[in-house]
Write an enzyme that holds these catalytic residues in place. Structure first.
Site, short mmCIF file in Angstrom:
data_model
loop_
_atom_site.label_atom_id
_atom_site.label_comp_id
_atom_site.label_asym_id
_atom_site.label_seq_id
_atom_site.Cartn_x
_atom_site.Cartn_y
_atom_site.Cartn_z
N LYS A 1 0.51 -1.20 0.28
CA LYS A 1 0.25 0.08 -0.25
C LYS A 1 1.02 1.09 -0.25
O LYS A 1 2.18 1.29 1.14
CB LYS A 1 -0.92 -0.12 0.97
CG LYS A 1 -2.35 0.65 1.25
CD LYS A 1 -2.88 0.83 2.73
CE LYS A 1 -3.94 2.01 2.79
NZ LYS A 1 -4.91 1.35 4.22
N SER B 1 -9.54 1.51 3.16
CA SER B 1 -9.10 2.45 2.40
C SER B 1 -7.40 1.81 1.62
O SER B 1 -7.54 2.20 0.23
CB SER B 1 -7.77 3.14 3.27
OG SER B 1 -7.06 2.81 4.27
N SER C 1 -9.47 -0.70 7.41
CA SER C 1 -9.13 -0.49 5.55
C SER C 1 -8.56 -1.79 4.89
O SER C 1 -8.19 -1.51 3.53
CB SER C 1 -8.32 0.48 6.42
OG SER C 1 -8.66 2.03 5.56
N1 GLN Z 1 -12.83 3.90 6.46
C1 GLN Z 1 -12.37 4.37 8.15
C2 GLN Z 1 -12.73 5.49 7.57
O1 GLN Z 1 -12.15 5.77 6.54
C3 GLN Z 1 -11.17 3.18 8.06
C4 GLN Z 1 -10.27 3.60 7.45
C5 GLN Z 1 -8.92 2.91 7.69
O2 GLN Z 1 -9.17 1.64 8.01
N2 GLN Z 1 -7.94 3.56 7.37
O3 GLN Z 1 -11.32 6.10 8.39
#
Ligand code: GLN
Length: 490
Positions: free
Chosen positions: A83, A158, A182
């Protein structure tokens, strides 16, 4: 074997086995994946960048090591994508933000060092929601990633690029990061395995921070077995991360086949209420049946405070983000606005031009929650509630070995379906967020498909530092059902 299509359909373990037995070389494997990326990534857009020469150079070194009997282990010569928030010395790290468009990492993250020590071919940079904020990868400044099962739908987020790359067979392994879901949510939406380790299990050194008390790096793969191998390699205490926990890394992959019996799985009643898609419910019901038939005991449990997880998370995560993202100021390593005329302008315009809408929303929300007069009402209260959420899990784990839930309330949704409504987007992490707040390990395992052919995932949550047990419960199911081995038509 040199037929590329035969190579890229294999799991990580099969590739490792093939290289070990001289069926193909690391260079052949790397070339096969590079040609797969060229073939399908125009449609999927999982990668933000990849350095072909560097990957082939690493593969060649791996083949040379092996030829002289000095293989570094099962991952030697196998590609792993990262990532684009994980540092690789000399490579770009954009966090999918314009503000880091010209940045290159001056050092390797600890997980990168560990991958190199295991001989892995450290591969391309994978797309994400800007600074890991989002659940659909639509917030990338470089365009979204598409779900390999249906290109009109999101891959989740994400870590959407990390999940989609494995699903599209562009790489056997990837790493992502999970702050509120994420890794697990995109794994579920793309039909692959994704795991968030216990907080402190994997070093965060060299990870671009979003919310430091919640972030963890973890693996994606087609199978639980592969995820266990990769987790084992990246885990361990690191003096460079003061929150990394000084505990031994047991051999997760070796205990995979050791049955945990008797074994009790908890079904939290708060997670099975309204809001869950019917087809998701049906798949999870089948998982419950499967475990029952195999002799597991399934019991209802209650995690009453987890109902507050989403609001608590959005106070804590945004507070930490507003502080962590202060470093992107146009002064040091970020892109500086050309319109700036004075010092204040440099900060304001560089950040104004460099950050996307969701990142700005989070920084503003976080600064508000931390400001004097509001701190007690928001941040402090959220921290207290976080403790209650953790207590709920402690009580549950006095009764059960692991907790079973869906990973996401719905299968992959269409582009644009939730992007105009932040709250509905935030709710796609409703089943995953409490695990981060409590610091526990969680894994998403593919458990079926909807009538339209979209993957569904189940989540198993374990006790802190009990990844071995969690993985063996997950593997028991996965080795028989193997939904992650199904391949989308691209
Ligand atoms: N979807 C969640 C957020 O937008 C989690 C994101 C993540 O785990 N990085 O914060």
């Amino acid at each position: 074997m040199s037929d590329h299509s035969e190579i890229f359909s294999l799991t990580g373990s099969e590739i490792s086995h093939g290289i070990d037995n001289g069926i193909f070389s690391s260079q052949e494997v790397t070339l096969a994946y590079l040609s797969r990326i060229r073939e399908v990534d125009e449609k999927v857009h999982a990668f933000l960048s990849y350095d072909e020469d560097d990957m082939l150079r690493q593969a060649k070194l791996s083949d040379q090591r092996r030829a002289s009997g000095k293989s570094l282990g099962p991952l030697d010569g196998v590609p792993v994508g990262l990532k684009d928030v994980i540092s690789v010395k000399g490579q770009p790290l954009t966090a999918a933000s314009k503000i880091l468009k010209d940045y290159r990492s001056p050092y390797d993250a600890t997980v990168t060092v560990k991958l190199r020590s295991a001989g892995a071919v450290v591969g391309g940079r994978l797309n994400l929601d800007e600074f890991a904020m989002g659940s659909s990868t639509e917030n990338s400044a470089y365009g979204p990633t598409c779900n390999p099962w249906d290109l009109n739908r999101v891959p989740g987020g994400s870590s959407g690029g990390s999940a989609a790359a494995v699903a599209a067979r562009e790489t056997p392994f990837t790493l992502g990061s999970d702050t509120g879901g994420s890794i697990r949510q995109p794994a579920s939406l793309c039909g692959v395995v994704g795991m968030k380790p216990t907080y402190g299990r994997v070093s965060r050194y060299g990870l671009a921070a979003f919310a430091s008390s919640l972030d963890q790096i973890g693996p994606f793969a087609q199978t639980v077995e592969d995820a266990a191998h990769l987790l084992e390699i990246i885990s361990g205490h690191d003096p460079l991360d003061s929150t990394s926990y000084p505990t031994d890394v047991s051999s997760f992959s070796k205990i995979l086949n050791e049955p945990i019996k008797p074994c009790k799985l908890g079904l939290p009643k708060e997670f099975f209420g309204p809001g869950m898609d019917d087809e998701v419910r049906k798949s999870i019901d089948e998982v419950i049946q499967w475990y029952r038939q195999k002799g597991y005991e399934l019991v209802e449990i209650s995690l009453p405070t987890t109902e507050l997880s989403v609001p608590v998370y959005y106070v804590i995560a945004t507070a930490e983000a507003s502080s962590n993202l202060a470093r992107y100021d146009g002064i040091r390593y970020t892109t500086r606005s050309e319109k700036a005329e004075n010092a204040i302008d440099v900060y304001a315009k560089s950040r104004g031009e460099g950050f996307g809408q969701e990142v700005k929303r989070r920084c503003i929300l976080g600064a508000y929650g931390l400001s004097s007069g509001y701190y007690d009402a928001y941040y402090l209260r959220a921290q207290k509630t976080r403790t209650l959420i953790r207590d709920d899990f402690d009580k549950a784990f006095a009764q059960v070995d692991a907790i079973l839930t869906p990973t996401s309330p719905t299968p992959a949704f269409k582009f644009g379906e939730k992007s105009e409504d932040p709250i509905s987007m935030y709710l796609s992490d409703i089943y995953t967020i409490s695990t981060n707040l409590a610091g526990l390990p969680g894994i998403s395992v593919p458990c079926g498909f909807t009538e339209n052919g979209l993957p569904v995932g189940m989540q198993l949550i374990g006790q802190a530092f009990e990844e071995g047990k969690l993985l063996s419960i997950a593997h028991d199911y996965d080795r028989e059902l193997q939904f992650g081995r199904k391949q989308p038509n691209l």
